[in-house]
Design a protein around this motif. Structure first.
Motif, PDB file in Angstrom:
ATOM      1  N   PRO A 232      34.395  12.021 -19.324  1.00  0.00           N
ATOM      2  CA  PRO A 232      33.004  12.237 -19.472  1.00  0.00           C
ATOM      3  C   PRO A 232      32.051  12.153 -18.169  1.00  0.00           C
ATOM      4  CG  PRO A 232      33.499  10.165 -19.621  1.00  0.00           C
ATOM      5  CD  PRO A 232      35.360  10.321 -19.286  1.00  0.00           C
ATOM      6  N   ASP A 233      31.088  12.376 -18.191  1.00  0.00           N
ATOM      7  CA  ASP A 233      30.085  12.392 -16.883  1.00  0.00           C
ATOM      8  C   ASP A 233      29.155  11.520 -17.000  1.00  0.00           C
ATOM      9  OD1 ASP A 233      32.276  14.532 -15.001  1.00  0.00           O
ATOM     10  OD2 ASP A 233      31.589  15.177 -17.054  1.00  0.00           O
ATOM     11  N   MET A 234      28.084  10.935 -16.354  1.00  0.00           N
ATOM     12  CA  MET A 234      26.859  10.338 -16.977  1.00  0.00           C
ATOM     13  C   MET A 234      25.773  11.379 -16.691  1.00  0.00           C
ATOM     14  SD  MET A 234      25.775   7.382 -15.039  1.00  0.00           S
ATOM     15  CE  MET A 234      23.777   8.142 -13.878  1.00  0.00           C
ATOM     16  N   LEU A 235      25.786  12.260 -16.483  1.00  0.00           N
ATOM     17  CA  LEU A 235      24.800  13.756 -16.919  1.00  0.00           C
ATOM     18  C   LEU A 235      25.423  14.671 -16.718  1.00  0.00           C
ATOM     19  CD1 LEU A 235      22.007  12.978 -13.744  1.00  0.00           C
ATOM     20  CD2 LEU A 235      21.984  12.201 -15.848  1.00  0.00           C
ATOM     21  N   TRP A 236      24.449  15.586 -17.302  1.00  0.00           N
ATOM     22  CA  TRP A 236      24.760  16.732 -18.108  1.00  0.00           C
ATOM     23  C   TRP A 236      23.928  17.889 -18.425  1.00  0.00           C
ATOM     24  CZ3 TRP A 236      30.130  19.102 -19.179  1.00  0.00           C
ATOM     25  CH2 TRP A 236      31.085  17.923 -19.367  1.00  0.00           C
ATOM     26  N   PHE A 237      24.608  18.692 -17.865  1.00  0.00           N
ATOM     27  CA  PHE A 237      23.729  20.149 -16.708  1.00  0.00           C
ATOM     28  C   PHE A 237      23.759  21.968 -18.161  1.00  0.00           C
ATOM     29  CE2 PHE A 237      25.650  18.995 -13.306  1.00  0.00           C
ATOM     30  CZ  PHE A 237      26.059  20.874 -12.979  1.00  0.00           C
ATOM     31  N   ASN A 238      22.788  22.267 -17.756  1.00  0.00           N
ATOM     32  CA  ASN A 238      22.668  23.704 -18.111  1.00  0.00           C
ATOM     33  C   ASN A 238      22.148  24.864 -16.496  1.00  0.00           C
ATOM     34  OD1 ASN A 238      21.326  23.999 -19.267  1.00  0.00           O
ATOM     35  ND2 ASN A 238      21.736  23.959 -21.327  1.00  0.00           N
ATOM     36  N   ASN A 239      21.910  25.485 -16.747  1.00  0.00           N
ATOM     37  CA  ASN A 239      21.187  26.553 -16.257  1.00  0.00           C
ATOM     38  C   ASN A 239      19.447  26.219 -16.394  1.00  0.00           C
ATOM     39  OD1 ASN A 239      23.665  27.557 -15.061  1.00  0.00           O
ATOM     40  ND2 ASN A 239      23.565  29.205 -16.336  1.00  0.00           N
ATOM     41  N   LEU A 240      19.163  26.140 -16.959  1.00  0.00           N
ATOM     42  CA  LEU A 240      18.176  25.220 -17.560  1.00  0.00           C
ATOM     43  C   LEU A 240      17.123  23.487 -17.964  1.00  0.00           C
ATOM     44  CD1 LEU A 240      17.275  28.276 -19.396  1.00  0.00           C
ATOM     45  CD2 LEU A 240      16.151  28.529 -17.481  1.00  0.00           C
ATOM     46  N   GLN A 241      19.016  23.100 -17.775  1.00  0.00           N
ATOM     47  CA  GLN A 241      18.050  22.144 -18.540  1.00  0.00           C
ATOM     48  C   GLN A 241      19.775  20.679 -17.681  1.00  0.00           C
ATOM     49  OE1 GLN A 241      18.920  22.044 -23.096  1.00  0.00           O
ATOM     50  NE2 GLN A 241      17.544  20.095 -23.590  1.00  0.00           N
ATOM     51  N   VAL A 242      18.679  19.429 -18.144  1.00  0.00           N
ATOM     52  CA  VAL A 242      19.669  18.180 -17.709  1.00  0.00           C
ATOM     53  C   VAL A 242      19.648  17.667 -19.042  1.00  0.00           C
ATOM     54  CG1 VAL A 242      17.770  17.663 -16.052  1.00  0.00           C
ATOM     55  CG2 VAL A 242      20.578  16.246 -15.952  1.00  0.00           C
ATOM     56  N   ILE A 243      20.823  16.766 -18.640  1.00  0.00           N
ATOM     57  CA  ILE A 243      19.751  15.945 -20.146  1.00  0.00           C
ATOM     58  C   ILE A 243      21.015  14.087 -19.099  1.00  0.00           C
ATOM     59  CG2 ILE A 243      20.361  17.008 -22.508  1.00  0.00           C
ATOM     60  CD1 ILE A 243      22.700  15.926 -22.870  1.00  0.00           C
ATOM     61  N   GLY A 244      20.801  12.855 -19.796  1.00  0.00           N
ATOM     62  CA  GLY A 244      21.312  11.229 -19.647  1.00  0.00           C
ATOM     63  C   GLY A 244      22.006  11.549 -20.895  1.00  0.00           C
ATOM     64  N   THR A 245      22.887  11.168 -20.419  1.00  0.00           N
ATOM     65  CA  THR A 245      24.408  10.321 -21.519  1.00  0.00           C
ATOM     66  C   THR A 245      23.272   8.930 -22.502  1.00  0.00           C
ATOM     67  OG1 THR A 245      25.881   9.820 -20.175  1.00  0.00           O
ATOM     68  CG2 THR A 245      26.067  11.890 -20.914  1.00  0.00           C
ATOM     69  N   ALA A 246      24.311   8.940 -22.854  1.00  0.00           N
ATOM     70  CA  ALA A 246      23.693   6.986 -23.397  1.00  0.00           C
ATOM     71  C   ALA A 246      24.313   6.312 -23.063  1.00  0.00           C
ATOM     72  CB  ALA A 246      24.720   7.145 -25.064  1.00  0.00           C
ATOM     73  N   ASN A 247      25.639   6.638 -21.277  1.00  0.00           N
ATOM     74  CA  ASN A 247      25.904   6.043 -20.555  1.00  0.00           C
ATOM     75  C   ASN A 247      25.391   5.566 -19.222  1.00  0.00           C
ATOM     76  OD1 ASN A 247      27.881   7.713 -21.736  1.00  0.00           O
ATOM     77  ND2 ASN A 247      29.648   6.299 -21.288  1.00  0.00           N
ATOM     78  N   TYR A 248      24.343   6.882 -18.908  1.00  0.00           N
ATOM     79  CA  TYR A 248      22.985   6.796 -18.310  1.00  0.00           C
ATOM     80  C   TYR A 248      22.497   6.346 -18.449  1.00  0.00           C
ATOM     81  CZ  TYR A 248      18.417   8.211 -16.433  1.00  0.00           C
ATOM     82  OH  TYR A 248      17.447   8.633 -15.847  1.00  0.00           O
ATOM     83  N   TYR A 249      21.793   6.137 -19.579  1.00  0.00           N
ATOM     84  CA  TYR A 249      19.898   4.972 -20.422  1.00  0.00           C
ATOM     85  C   TYR A 249      21.158   3.704 -19.617  1.00  0.00           C
ATOM     86  CZ  TYR A 249      17.611   8.665 -21.154  1.00  0.00           C
ATOM     87  OH  TYR A 249      16.879   9.834 -21.625  1.00  0.00           O
ATOM     88  N   VAL A 250      22.217   3.083 -19.862  1.00  0.00           N
ATOM     89  CA  VAL A 250      22.735   2.095 -19.844  1.00  0.00           C
ATOM     90  C   VAL A 250      22.463   1.789 -18.546  1.00  0.00           C
ATOM     91  CG1 VAL A 250      24.894   0.705 -19.587  1.00  0.00           C
ATOM     92  CG2 VAL A 250      24.304   1.763 -21.508  1.00  0.00           C
ATOM     93  N   GLN A 251      23.320   2.863 -17.517  1.00  0.00           N
ATOM     94  CA  GLN A 251      22.825   2.953 -15.801  1.00  0.00           C
ATOM     95  C   GLN A 251      21.788   1.698 -15.628  1.00  0.00           C
ATOM     96  OE1 GLN A 251      25.682   2.633 -14.026  1.00  0.00           O
ATOM     97  NE2 GLN A 251      27.478   2.522 -15.652  1.00  0.00           N
ATOM     98  N   LYS A 252      21.191   2.946 -16.471  1.00  0.00           N
ATOM     99  CA  LYS A 252      19.896   2.464 -15.848  1.00  0.00           C
ATOM    100  C   LYS A 252      19.035   1.865 -16.101  1.00  0.00           C
ATOM    101  CE  LYS A 252      14.973   5.560 -16.251  1.00  0.00           C
ATOM    102  NZ  LYS A 252      14.127   6.278 -16.820  1.00  0.00           N
ATOM    103  N   LEU A 253      19.142   0.962 -17.377  1.00  0.00           N
ATOM    104  CA  LEU A 253      18.369  -0.067 -17.496  1.00  0.00           C
ATOM    105  C   LEU A 253      18.567  -1.293 -17.083  1.00  0.00           C
ATOM    106  CD1 LEU A 253      18.877   0.144 -21.506  1.00  0.00           C
ATOM    107  CD2 LEU A 253      17.375  -0.195 -19.862  1.00  0.00           C
ATOM    108  N   PHE A 254      20.588  -1.823 -17.167  1.00  0.00           N
ATOM    109  CA  PHE A 254      20.905  -2.611 -15.906  1.00  0.00           C
ATOM    110  C   PHE A 254      20.279  -2.203 -13.912  1.00  0.00           C
ATOM    111  CE2 PHE A 254      23.714  -3.297 -18.632  1.00  0.00           C
ATOM    112  CZ  PHE A 254      23.883  -4.643 -18.493  1.00  0.00           C
ATOM    113  N   SER A 255      20.468  -0.986 -13.600  1.00  0.00           N
ATOM    114  CA  SER A 255      19.941  -0.192 -12.055  1.00  0.00           C
ATOM    115  C   SER A 255      18.299  -0.985 -12.069  1.00  0.00           C
ATOM    116  CB  SER A 255      20.530   0.889 -11.891  1.00  0.00           C
ATOM    117  OG  SER A 255      19.821   1.242 -10.295  1.00  0.00           O
ATOM    118  N   ALA A 256      17.640  -0.694 -13.119  1.00  0.00           N
ATOM    119  CA  ALA A 256      15.760  -0.581 -12.549  1.00  0.00           C
ATOM    120  C   ALA A 256      15.547  -1.757 -12.844  1.00  0.00           C
ATOM    121  CB  ALA A 256      15.293  -0.027 -13.768  1.00  0.00           C
TER     122      ALA A 256
END
Length: 662
Positions: free
Chosen positions: A523-547
């Motif tokens: 898996p990967d923390m962020l997924w993107f295509n040519n128009l959009q990028v999304i944060g995964t659930a893992n991203y939000y976990v990392q963000k909560l701890f980091s912030a």
């Protein structure tokens, strides 16, 4: 529904039975006035590697693939759809790559002969298409040499999947010598799979090179810069550091194709394109069009670090190619160029404008030093050969730059013979920071929240440089999902990282990002295509701890013991002396809600605070491009009554309680 039921039955044995979990009530104690240790500002950060089209085709906003015709197949990415023959038995046109040997970095250009301008065009397919947005502006640039003034005009168009024109501009080439041209055009509709079409007025020969298109709306509106939407998600994490450029990409399959930072700075068009090692790494995920233009190079990495408030952490080759590939070694007697690269990099980052490499940085637009404090020697190397080379680097770096902290490596695994040997030897050398990596099952992460509880507080500090829970198995496995079980299991583990901030100074999820259609690893923390990028659930976990990392570690205990998975609860607590807050992190991995009481001793707290909850009822839930925030934090006001906080933690949840100190 059937899958949900099966998942809960299976997890029952791993987590807790519903009946037992339902009755559970837990009382915890936090002493607000007693600081265990200071938390490093670098505690939670980011790891970037050019894998999964993360640089070209991703973070680097260039839309033209193989813009300078430097791929191994020089016309890869370029199509000539209308090379029909005329009544004179001539092709309507032909594009021919030309190699100019006197130029050692940008060796190729494209010579185009146009016999029939009505029937000839070249088309660039982009990186799995080009994402254009209605009414957005796009900046085109190219180099051209117009032989004998044969071509009167170059017409550049975006076309959609049905070949309709959705944006157009033109250039008038005025010189038969190489000259730079630029123009701007506006997209008339949104299209994820646009292509760039180039046609010509006139007949004859023209040479083209460095054909480039960037959106005008880049991060900080920098010309030819980075994708704004992706950088915004990184910025929002408030990361403590940025590790770059990898990862295995540092090592190369051979020493010849290792990452050499000096080739990634200076004028963009002079940076030598090379194959990306992930191009051929996995037989099941071949990506023959994966190359590195180095438009995103070390200057841009340092600049990005500065932009998002992160300490830069560059990793350099130690003279060992990837040991999973050739394992090629630079002999110790021939290690000087590799060591000099490290010393020169420190000068590039920190040197005055009167130093050779400090001047290069200044000439690129950044006279002020980047304030580099950390540097990594090698990535995932192991064994005596690595230790021998590390010693050489350490001696040279510390002799010239004693205040630079060196990151060493313990190999690719968190245990086993290679790991044990590396840690033993690095301890003998009084290594400052040792990088540990783990790609394991969600269960492993839950069971290893105590990993650092018994690490020597006087030994090397730890950099948990790459970790991610694998729902399937490591590698190019489509069964590896960014599902909720993986995310909350990582959160449980991260409470253990935070509780051991005396030992763990940095940590980062890996890999950082992946293109939806061009990934090699999941898996990967962020997924993107040519128009959009999304944060995964893992991203939000990392963000909560980091912030919410805080400045001071506090103890949070049950009956005098840390909460490390007892009754499927995990916890850590900090206070932030900058914001004057107490921050408690609680992870419930049980199948049912749990009641928790937190006895907050010491400083008086305000009656109103904030509760942030990240949860989902289904272990297999994921954020997707159609539901990008399906699993995302929910923030609410929390009212504190007295000195005890009462909380009901939902099943499968990550919870952050923030209370102001009066």
């Amino acid at each position: 529904m059937k899958n949900n039921i099966i998942a809960k039955i299976v997890l029952g044995g791993l987590l807790v039975s519903g009946i037992h979990g339902f009755a559970q009530k837990t009382t915890l104690e936090v002493n607000i006035d007693k600081t265990v240790t200071k938390i490093k500002p670098t505690m939670f950060g980011l790891f970037f590697e050019d894998i999964n089209f993360a640089a070209d085709g991703g973070l680097y906003a260039e839309m033209v693939k193989n813009r300078s015709f430097e791929f191994d197949k020089p016309l890869m990415g370029w199509d000539q759809p209308n090379t029909k023959r005329s009544s004179l038995n001539k092709q309507s046109g032909v594009a021919t790559p030309i190699k100019e040997l006197k130029n050692k970095t940008n060796t190729n250009f494209c010579r185009i002969l146009i016999n029939d301008p009505q029937g000839y065009a070249i088309i660039n397919e982009g990186f799995r298409g080009m994402g254009v947005k209605k009414d957005a502006k796009y900046n085109l640039s190219l180099k051209a040499a117009n032989h004998d003034g044969a071509i009167k005009k170059i017409i550049i168009q975006f076309i959609d999947k049905d070949k309709n024109v959705i944006g157009e501009t033109n250039i008038v080439p005025t010189s038969d010598e190489w000259k730079n041209y630029s123009a701007q055009f506006v997209a008339t509709q949104t299209e994820a799979k646009a292509k760039l079409k180039i046609t010509f007025e006139g007949t004859g020969t023209i040479d083209l090179d460095m054909i480039s298109v960037f959106p005008e709306d880049t991060w900080k509106n920098r010309k030819n810069g980075l994708r704004k939407d992706i950088v915004q998600l990184l910025y929002d994490m408030k990361p403590g550091f940025l590790r770059f450029p990898g990862g295995c990409i540092v090592e190369g399959r051979t020493l010849a194709d290792r990452y050499q930072w000096k080739n990634s700075v200076g004028n963009v068009e002079d940076r030598k394109t090379m194959m990306n090692r992930w191009n051929v790494e996995f037989p099941s995920k071949q990506t023959p069009d994966y190359f590195q233009s180095f438009g995103l190079g070390f200057y841009e990495y340092f600049q990005l670090s500065e932009d998002i408030g992160a300490t830069p952490l560059p990793i350099l080759s130690c003279g060992m190619a990837c040991q999973y590939n050739t394992g090629e070694l630079a002999p110790i007697a021939e290690l000087d160029p590799y060591v000099q690269d490290a010393l020169d990099l420190i000068e590039f980052a920190n040197g005055g404008v009167d130093t050779p490499w400090g001047k290069v940085r200044s000439d690129m637009g950044h006279p002020k030093p980047f304030n580099l404090k950390l540097i990594g020697v090698g990535n995932e190397q192991w064994g005596p050969d690595y230790i021998e080379r590390y010693k050489v680097f350490e001696k040279a770096i510390k002799s010239k730059y004693p205040n630079i902290t060196i990151v060493s490596g313990s190999g690719p695994s968190p245990d086993g013979e290679f790991f044990d040997y590396g840690m033993q030897e690095l301890k003998k050398l009084n290594a400052e920071l040792v990088d540990e990596h783990y790609y394991k099952s969600p269960q492993w992460f839950r069971e290893n929240a105590t990993r650092y509880d018994n690490y020597d507080r006087k030994g090397p500090k730890i950099f948990a440089g790459e970790y991610a829970a694998q729902s399937g198995s490591s590698g190019p496995n489509p069964r590896n999902k960014n599902n909720w079980e993986c995310a909350f299991s990582e959160a449980a583990f991260m409470t253990g990282l935070e509780r051991n901030a005396e030992v763990v100074n940095l940590c980062s999820y890996a890999p950082l990002m992946a293109h939806e259609e061009a990934w090699q690893w999941a898996p990967d923390m962020l997924w993107f295509n040519n128009l959009q990028v999304i944060g995964t659930a893992n991203y939000y976990v990392q963000k909560l701890f980091s912030a919410n990392k805080g400045t001071d570690l506090l103890t949070i205990t049950k009956d005098g013991k840390a909460l490390t998975g007892q009754n499927n609860l995990y916890a850590s607590a900090v206070k932030d002396m900058n914001t004057k807050e107490v921050i408690v992190k609680l992870v419930n991995t049980a199948t049912t809600a749990q009641e928790v009481t937190i006895d907050l001793k010491g400083s008086k707290l305000a009656s109103k605070g904030t509760l942030i909850t990240l949860t989902s009822p289904d272990l297999q839930d994921e954020n997707t491009f159609t539901e990008p925030t399906k699993i995302s934090p929910i923030e609410s006001e929390y009212k504190l009554k007295g000195e005890k906080a009462q909380l009901s933690l939902p099943a499968y949840s990550v919870n952050i309680l923030k209370l102001k100190m009066e």
